[in-house]
Design a protein around this motif. Structure first.
Motif, PDB file in Angstrom:
ATOM      1  N   UNK A  78       0.815  -1.237   0.000  1.00  0.00           N
ATOM      2  CA  UNK A  78       0.000   0.000   0.000  1.00  0.00           C
ATOM      3  C   UNK A  78       0.841   1.275   0.000  1.00  0.00           C
ATOM      4  N   UNK A  79       2.003   1.239   0.602  1.00  0.00           N
ATOM      5  CA  UNK A  79       2.866   2.427   0.614  1.00  0.00           C
ATOM      6  C   UNK A  79       3.254   2.805  -0.818  1.00  0.00           C
ATOM      7  N   UNK A  80       3.633   1.792  -1.619  1.00  0.00           N
ATOM      8  CA  UNK A  80       3.991   2.060  -3.014  1.00  0.00           C
ATOM      9  C   UNK A  80       2.757   2.468  -3.818  1.00  0.00           C
ATOM     10  N   UNK A  81       1.610   1.909  -3.515  1.00  0.00           N
ATOM     11  CA  UNK A  81       0.388   2.278  -4.229  1.00  0.00           C
ATOM     12  C   UNK A  81       0.048   3.751  -3.977  1.00  0.00           C
ATOM     13  N   UNK A  82       0.199   4.204  -2.755  1.00  0.00           N
ATOM     14  CA  UNK A  82      -0.091   5.596  -2.433  1.00  0.00           C
ATOM     15  C   UNK A  82       0.858   6.533  -3.186  1.00  0.00           C
ATOM     16  N   UNK A  83       2.140   6.153  -3.261  1.00  0.00           N
ATOM     17  CA  UNK A  83       3.093   6.956  -4.022  1.00  0.00           C
ATOM     18  C   UNK A  83       2.790   6.885  -5.518  1.00  0.00           C
ATOM     19  N   UNK A  84       2.312   5.764  -5.981  1.00  0.00           N
ATOM     20  CA  UNK A  84       1.938   5.615  -7.389  1.00  0.00           C
ATOM     21  C   UNK A  84       0.823   6.598  -7.753  1.00  0.00           C
ATOM     22  N   UNK A  85      -0.177   6.707  -6.892  1.00  0.00           N
ATOM     23  CA  UNK A  85      -1.279   7.626  -7.156  1.00  0.00           C
ATOM     24  C   UNK A  85      -0.828   9.083  -7.059  1.00  0.00           C
ATOM     25  N   UNK A 109      -4.885   4.815   0.783  1.00  0.00           N
ATOM     26  CA  UNK A 109      -4.893   4.620  -0.673  1.00  0.00           C
ATOM     27  C   UNK A 109      -6.318   4.868  -1.167  1.00  0.00           C
ATOM     28  N   UNK A 110      -6.566   5.992  -1.748  1.00  0.00           N
ATOM     29  CA  UNK A 110      -7.897   6.342  -2.264  1.00  0.00           C
ATOM     30  C   UNK A 110      -7.987   5.994  -3.741  1.00  0.00           C
ATOM     31  N   UNK A 111      -7.868   4.702  -4.034  1.00  0.00           N
ATOM     32  CA  UNK A 111      -7.787   4.260  -5.420  1.00  0.00           C
ATOM     33  C   UNK A 111      -9.096   4.477  -6.170  1.00  0.00           C
ATOM     34  N   UNK A 112     -10.211   4.052  -5.600  1.00  0.00           N
ATOM     35  CA  UNK A 112     -11.463   4.123  -6.343  1.00  0.00           C
ATOM     36  C   UNK A 112     -11.874   5.572  -6.614  1.00  0.00           C
ATOM     37  N   UNK A 113     -11.616   6.455  -5.663  1.00  0.00           N
ATOM     38  CA  UNK A 113     -11.900   7.862  -5.930  1.00  0.00           C
ATOM     39  C   UNK A 113     -11.063   8.394  -7.072  1.00  0.00           C
ATOM     40  N   UNK A 114      -9.806   7.984  -7.145  1.00  0.00           N
ATOM     41  CA  UNK A 114      -8.940   8.394  -8.246  1.00  0.00           C
ATOM     42  C   UNK A 114      -9.416   7.808  -9.570  1.00  0.00           C
ATOM     43  N   UNK A 115      -9.921   6.579  -9.545  1.00  0.00           N
ATOM     44  CA  UNK A 115     -10.433   5.964 -10.771  1.00  0.00           C
ATOM     45  C   UNK A 115     -11.626   6.748 -11.319  1.00  0.00           C
ATOM     46  N   UNK A 116     -12.517   7.149 -10.429  1.00  0.00           N
ATOM     47  CA  UNK A 116     -13.659   7.940 -10.858  1.00  0.00           C
ATOM     48  C   UNK A 116     -13.213   9.298 -11.397  1.00  0.00           C
ATOM     49  N   UNK A 117     -12.272   9.894 -10.718  1.00  0.00           N
ATOM     50  CA  UNK A 117     -11.807  11.221 -11.111  1.00  0.00           C
ATOM     51  C   UNK A 117     -11.043  11.199 -12.423  1.00  0.00           C
ATOM     52  N   UNK A 149     -17.766  -0.872  -9.408  1.00  0.00           N
ATOM     53  CA  UNK A 149     -19.187  -0.479  -9.371  1.00  0.00           C
ATOM     54  C   UNK A 149     -19.567   0.408  -8.182  1.00  0.00           C
ATOM     55  N   UNK A 150     -18.962   0.271  -6.998  1.00  0.00           N
ATOM     56  CA  UNK A 150     -19.364   1.172  -5.898  1.00  0.00           C
ATOM     57  C   UNK A 150     -19.207   2.656  -6.214  1.00  0.00           C
ATOM     58  N   UNK A 151     -18.255   3.023  -7.062  1.00  0.00           N
ATOM     59  CA  UNK A 151     -18.049   4.438  -7.379  1.00  0.00           C
ATOM     60  C   UNK A 151     -18.471   4.774  -8.809  1.00  0.00           C
ATOM     61  N   UNK A 152     -18.621   3.742  -9.669  1.00  0.00           N
ATOM     62  CA  UNK A 152     -18.915   3.993 -11.086  1.00  0.00           C
ATOM     63  C   UNK A 152     -20.343   3.631 -11.486  1.00  0.00           C
ATOM     64  N   UNK A 153     -21.182   3.250 -10.551  1.00  0.00           N
ATOM     65  CA  UNK A 153     -22.492   2.723 -10.898  1.00  0.00           C
ATOM     66  C   UNK A 153     -23.346   3.753 -11.639  1.00  0.00           C
ATOM     67  N   UNK A 154     -23.317   4.989 -11.230  1.00  0.00           N
ATOM     68  CA  UNK A 154     -24.114   6.014 -11.911  1.00  0.00           C
ATOM     69  C   UNK A 154     -23.674   6.187 -13.360  1.00  0.00           C
ATOM     70  N   UNK A 155     -22.392   6.139 -13.611  1.00  0.00           N
ATOM     71  CA  UNK A 155     -21.904   6.272 -14.989  1.00  0.00           C
ATOM     72  C   UNK A 155     -22.251   5.028 -15.811  1.00  0.00           C
ATOM     73  N   UNK A 156     -22.244   3.850 -15.183  1.00  0.00           N
ATOM     74  CA  UNK A 156     -22.626   2.632 -15.893  1.00  0.00           C
ATOM     75  C   UNK A 156     -24.057   2.749 -16.408  1.00  0.00           C
ATOM     76  N   UNK A 157     -24.955   3.258 -15.561  1.00  0.00           N
ATOM     77  CA  UNK A 157     -26.366   3.329 -15.925  1.00  0.00           C
ATOM     78  C   UNK A 157     -26.626   4.336 -17.050  1.00  0.00           C
TER      79      UNK A 157
END
Length: 461
Positions: free
Chosen positions: A299-306, A367-375, A405-413
């Motif tokens: 997770x430390x590397x993932x946070x730096x990756x983002x 690591x706020x990955x899903x928020x970054x994916x949506x953004x 899907x938890x963060x992208x469901x509205x866009x899927x629809x």
């Protein structure tokens, strides 16, 4: 005178009568001398052809040596005049031929059973000639054994004694290279100014094989091998870039010690730069492999990756990839990162946890990955992978869509293209499943894809 004649005639008649009686007695005595104590019995014949007379004959043992004694068998055999038989034998008169016949008596037949006969047969089974041959064979075997011993001795004389070999091996042990020594020698050859590019490529190939062992990968990093691989990523030769990324990715795989050293050495920034600037598709594949190995379960590397714009680099690479291979690897890496965080959160519900679990939960929470994916627009990028004709690519895209899907469901629809693709794909794979069921195949790979589509459609309703 008449009286005297009468008397004389009477005396003469008496003498003749005595003489005849004497001859008859001698004849009887001679007969009795030949066969004594004999008894004649008449029995029913069990063989074809008229009745035969059978008698049981005995012969004195003292007289048997002077007679022509016939040894009877189980079968009837004809007796010649003057021949005698052993005691207990059966003798009969064959009424058809008029000849006397003999065979073993009942008691003798009982004696000659298998259990009495076998020992004698075994004793008589070896003739003198056979015994000579057996003795000859024993001598030959002994001679052959001595020859084998001599041959072994001659072969052994061609080889060095074991103790001498041990001494030599102890001395040669100084020349046997360990993995550490091999890696040290390879690094020296790689850094030598006399080494050609082909030699360096060969060295990197050997190092990639060695670093699959966890200890070797850690040792290589401590010997300066990590800096060597990072320098190879900055090389102007794409072959050295590819091979260096391959060695680095193999060293990072499931090796937390090397992952920490790589992050501390700035490997993440170098990898992202190479990923963004590399021109060769094959180089991008190996660099992407190294990035995924660095981020996995770290997770430390993932946070730096983002924080260093890693998702932006991946999105540009995703849009530029027309073949779908890089897209699939990127989507798989994102899916793994999402799944890791979810698994850590679910493990937090258990009562029994190891001491480091709370620290892992704390690090993953940053690591706020899903928020970054949506953004960064990944809710619209990942569905594009469904356009691929490869079943494997579609499967990985569906799994990533479900994880996001938890963060992208509205866009899927609101994505009509995604809704249409899901309907078409479900009909297509449902037909494949039915075809497999006709052939007797159940729980196939295509049925799993249908289940993924159904699960995504349920979430989108």
């Amino acid at each position: 005178m008449r009286l005297m004649s009468c008397c004389g005639f009477g005396a003469t008649f008496s003498s003749m009568l005595v003489f005849l009686l004497l001859i008859n007695f001698c004849h009887i005595a001679s007969i009795l001398g030949q066969k004594s104590d004999s008894a004649l019995t008449v029995v029913e014949s069990t063989e074809g052809g008229g009745g035969d007379e059978e008698e049981e004959v005995t012969v004195d043992e003292e007289e048997e040596g002077d007679l022509d004694v016939v040894q009877p068998t189980e079968e009837w055999q004809t007796l010649k005049p003057g021949q005698a038989v052993p005691a207990g034998s059966h003798v009969r008169m064959n009424l058809q031929t008029g000849q006397r016949e003999v065979r073993l008596g009942e008691e003798q037949l009982k004696y000659w059973t298998q259990e009495h006969r076998e020992p004698e047969e075994i004793e008589a089974s070896f003739s003198p000639e056979e015994l000579k041959q057996a003795m000859k064979k024993i001598k030959e075997d002994l001679n052959a054994g001595s020859k084998d011993t001599e041959q072994k001795d001659s072969v052994a004389s061609k080889f060095r004694p074991l103790e001498e070999l041990k001494r030599d091996m102890a001395q040669l042990d100084l020349l046997v290279e360990t993995d550490v020594q091999i890696m040290k020698r390879l690094l020296e050859q790689f850094n030598s100014s006399n080494s050609t590019t082909e030699q360096r490529l060969s060295i990197l190939l050997e190092l990639e094989y060695l670093v699959h062992q966890v200890d070797n990968a850690q040792t290589l990093c401590s010997m300066g091998g990590l800096q060597l691989m990072l320098q190879g990523l900055n090389s102007s030769d794409f072959r050295l870039q590819e091979s260096s990324a391959f060695v680095l990715g193999s060293a990072l795989s499931s090796n937390p010690v090397v992952q920490v050293k790589a992050v501390e050495s700035g490997a993440l920034q170098t990898l992202l730069t190479t990923l963004a600037t590399a021109q060769q598709h094959r180089v991008k594949k190996k660099v992407l492999f190294a990035v995924a190995s660095l981020l996995r379960h770290f997770p430390y590397a993932q946070r730096h990756f983002l924080s260093h714009g890693g998702l932006q680099v991946l999105s540009e690479l995703f849009r530029a990839d027309g073949g779908g291979i890089l897209r699939t690897r990127i989507v798989t890496m994102l899916y793994d990162m999402i799944s890791e965080k979810e698994l850590i959160s679910q493990a937090g519900l258990d009562l029994v946890l190891d001491a480091s679990h709370e620290e892992r939960v704390r690090q993953y929470s940053k690591v706020s990955l899903q928020g970054e994916l949506l953004e960064k627009g990944w809710c619209g990028l990942v569905p594009q992978l469904l356009e691929s004709t490869e079943h494997d690519f579609r499967e990985k895209a569906l799994r990533a869509l479900l994880a996001m899907s938890p963060v992208c469901l509205d866009q899927y629809r609101s994505d009509s293209a995604l809704l249409g693709s899901l309907l078409i794909l479900r009909d297509q794979y449902q037909e494949m499943v039915q075809s497999e069921m006709i052939l007797g195949e159940e729980n196939s790979y295509f049925s799993e894809i249908v289940e993924l589509i159904d699960a995504l459609q349920v979430k989108m309703k």
